[in-house]
Motif scaffolding. Structure first.
Motif, short mmCIF file in Angstrom:
data_model
loop_
_atom_site.label_atom_id
_atom_site.label_comp_id
_atom_site.label_asym_id
_atom_site.label_seq_id
_atom_site.Cartn_x
_atom_site.Cartn_y
_atom_site.Cartn_z
N MET A 1 14.34 -13.51 -4.39
CA MET A 1 13.80 -13.49 -3.12
C MET A 1 13.07 -12.22 -2.89
O MET A 1 12.13 -11.95 -2.15
CB MET A 1 15.25 -13.12 -2.08
N GLY A 2 13.30 -11.20 -3.68
CA GLY A 2 12.41 -9.94 -3.78
C GLY A 2 11.07 -10.31 -3.85
O GLY A 2 10.01 -9.98 -3.07
N TRP A 3 10.70 -11.23 -4.94
CA TRP A 3 9.29 -11.56 -5.36
C TRP A 3 8.75 -12.30 -4.09
O TRP A 3 7.53 -12.23 -3.75
CB TRP A 3 9.31 -12.38 -6.59
N VAL A 4 9.39 -13.13 -3.41
CA VAL A 4 8.98 -14.11 -2.43
C VAL A 4 8.62 -13.01 -1.15
O VAL A 4 7.63 -13.30 -0.56
CB VAL A 4 9.88 -15.05 -2.05
N ALA A 5 9.56 -11.91 -1.09
CA ALA A 5 9.23 -11.13 0.05
C ALA A 5 7.96 -10.27 -0.16
O ALA A 5 7.32 -10.10 0.77
CB ALA A 5 10.54 -10.12 0.33
N ILE A 6 7.79 -9.63 -1.16
CA ILE A 6 6.68 -8.91 -1.55
C ILE A 6 5.26 -9.43 -1.45
O ILE A 6 4.29 -9.09 -1.25
CB ILE A 6 6.58 -7.88 -2.87
N ARG A 7 5.31 -10.88 -2.14
CA ARG A 7 4.14 -11.72 -2.01
C ARG A 7 3.65 -12.16 -0.64
O ARG A 7 2.79 -12.06 -0.32
CB ARG A 7 4.29 -12.90 -2.84
N THR A 8 4.72 -12.39 0.12
CA THR A 8 4.53 -12.82 1.59
C THR A 8 4.01 -11.78 2.10
O THR A 8 3.00 -11.80 3.05
CB THR A 8 5.79 -13.20 2.13
N ILE A 9 4.63 -10.63 2.01
CA ILE A 9 3.94 -9.07 2.82
C ILE A 9 2.68 -8.90 2.50
O ILE A 9 1.66 -8.49 3.38
CB ILE A 9 4.98 -8.08 2.52
N CYS A 10 2.37 -8.84 1.17
CA CYS A 10 1.00 -8.85 0.64
C CYS A 10 0.08 -9.60 1.25
O CYS A 10 -1.26 -9.40 1.59
CB CYS A 10 0.93 -8.81 -0.85
N ASP A 11 0.33 -10.88 1.26
CA ASP A 11 -0.69 -12.04 1.92
C ASP A 11 -0.74 -11.68 3.61
O ASP A 11 -1.86 -11.76 3.89
CB ASP A 11 0.02 -13.37 1.80
N LEU A 12 0.30 -11.21 4.17
CA LEU A 12 0.25 -11.07 5.43
C LEU A 12 -0.80 -9.62 5.86
O LEU A 12 -1.49 -9.58 6.83
CB LEU A 12 1.45 -10.88 6.20
N ARG A 13 -0.69 -8.70 5.01
CA ARG A 13 -1.44 -7.51 5.05
C ARG A 13 -2.81 -7.85 4.89
O ARG A 13 -3.81 -7.20 5.36
CB ARG A 13 -0.78 -6.47 3.88
N ALA A 14 -3.07 -8.63 3.84
CA ALA A 14 -4.47 -8.91 3.50
C ALA A 14 -5.03 -9.83 4.80
O ALA A 14 -6.19 -9.40 5.29
CB ALA A 14 -4.50 -9.83 2.26
N ARG A 15 -4.39 -10.68 5.47
CA ARG A 15 -4.83 -11.56 6.64
C ARG A 15 -4.97 -10.56 7.86
O ARG A 15 -6.00 -10.51 8.66
CB ARG A 15 -3.68 -12.65 6.77
N LEU A 16 -4.13 -9.67 8.20
CA LEU A 16 -4.00 -8.63 9.26
C LEU A 16 -5.36 -7.72 8.83
O LEU A 16 -5.98 -7.46 9.92
CB LEU A 16 -2.75 -7.78 9.12
N PHE A 17 -5.52 -7.01 7.60
CA PHE A 17 -6.58 -6.23 7.29
C PHE A 17 -8.03 -7.11 7.62
O PHE A 17 -8.82 -6.43 8.33
CB PHE A 17 -6.54 -5.86 5.91
N GLY A 18 -8.08 -8.34 7.15
CA GLY A 18 -9.37 -8.95 7.46
C GLY A 18 -9.45 -9.24 9.11
O GLY A 18 -10.65 -9.33 9.48
N HIS A 19 -8.25 -9.63 9.69
CA HIS A 19 -8.48 -9.96 11.06
C HIS A 19 -8.88 -8.70 11.89
O HIS A 19 -9.67 -8.67 12.81
CB HIS A 19 -7.14 -10.27 11.76
N LEU A 20 -8.50 -7.51 11.48
CA LEU A 20 -8.78 -5.96 12.37
C LEU A 20 -10.23 -5.98 11.77
O LEU A 20 -10.90 -5.51 12.85
CB LEU A 20 -7.64 -5.12 11.72
N LEU A 21 -10.79 -6.39 10.60
CA LEU A 21 -12.14 -5.69 10.43
C LEU A 21 -13.10 -6.73 11.20
O LEU A 21 -14.18 -6.26 11.31
CB LEU A 21 -12.15 -5.97 8.95
N ASN A 22 -12.55 -8.01 11.51
CA ASN A 22 -13.55 -8.88 12.33
C ASN A 22 -13.29 -8.75 13.85
O ASN A 22 -14.09 -9.45 14.49
CB ASN A 22 -13.17 -10.19 11.85
N LEU A 23 -12.53 -7.76 14.20
CA LEU A 23 -12.60 -7.47 15.78
C LEU A 23 -13.67 -6.88 16.25
O LEU A 23 -14.53 -5.90 15.37
CB LEU A 23 -11.18 -6.64 16.05
N PRO A 24 -14.10 -6.92 17.40
CA PRO A 24 -15.41 -6.14 17.96
C PRO A 24 -15.13 -4.67 17.96
O PRO A 24 -14.18 -4.13 17.88
CB PRO A 24 -15.41 -6.69 19.50
#
Length: 198
Positions: A1-24
């Motif tokens: 479960m630790g591997w699943v958790a860290i991979r999920t968080i990394c994917d979420l952080r990448a998506r959040l970072f991309g979302h923030l960069l595309n904001l006006p």
């Protein structure tokens, strides 16, 4: 479960970072850098939830059903009496879980405010020293810390309060066992220590 958790968080952080960069640009004008960095770091809470809570969500219902089946097999009448007390145990959990969620949201907001004050103080250090504003910034930071501690204690109270209430209701159910069993309850009988055989 630790591997699943860290991979999920990394994917979420990448998506959040991309979302923030595309904001006006207006969004970055109204939001401070420290608050944005603090909000991004909030994803660590999800990592603990995925690693611990997900296992609990899967394991505990199975354990609950297994215990219920065993209790019904041992004494179905007493089990049904115990189920009468069960809804009263759910009420404090529901109330305090709602309070805990609200306090946790406020706690994250205060953590973001702390990050904002720290970032503005470090990046604007020359202005602070030029106008001799150290005491003002320190006072502002202490006020934010006071709000942070207050919300943290609200989370602690919401987490710790249901336990004693549930134990109290459980003792009531335990006391109701003896009249149902048709034998008196003698507290000393449970505390007596039998002498070892010769």
């Amino acid at each position: 479960m630790g591997w699943v958790a860290i991979r999920t968080i990394c994917d979420l952080r990448a998506r959040l970072f991309g979302h923030l960069l595309n904001l006006p640009l207006s969004f970055f004008t109204s939001s401070s850098t420290g608050e944005l960095m603090s909000r991004t770091a909030d994803l660590t809470i999800l990592q603990n939830m995925i690693a611990v809570s997900l296992v609990t969500v899967i394991k505990e219902p199975i354990s609950l059903l297994s215990y219920a089946a065993i209790l019904l097999a041992i004494d179905w009448q007493l089990t049904l009496v115990a189920l009468v007390v069960f809804p009263f145990c759910v009420v404090p959990i529901t109330i305090y879980s709602r309070k805990g969620r609200r306090a946790s949201a406020a706690l994250q907001t205060e953590a973001a405010a702390l990050g904002r004050v720290m970032h503005e103080s470090f990046t604007g250090n020359r202005i602070i020293k030029a106008y001799n504003l150290e005491e003002v910034v320190i006072r502002d930071f202490k006020l934010k810390l006071k709000d942070f501690v207050s919300n943290f204690m609200r989370v602690v109270r919401a987490t710790e309060s249901p336990g004693p209430l549930i134990e109290f209701l459980g003792s009531i159910g335990r006391g109701g066992h003896f009249p149902l069993a048709g034998r008196p309850f003698h507290p000393r009988s449970n505390l007596s220590i039998s002498s070892p055989p010769c």
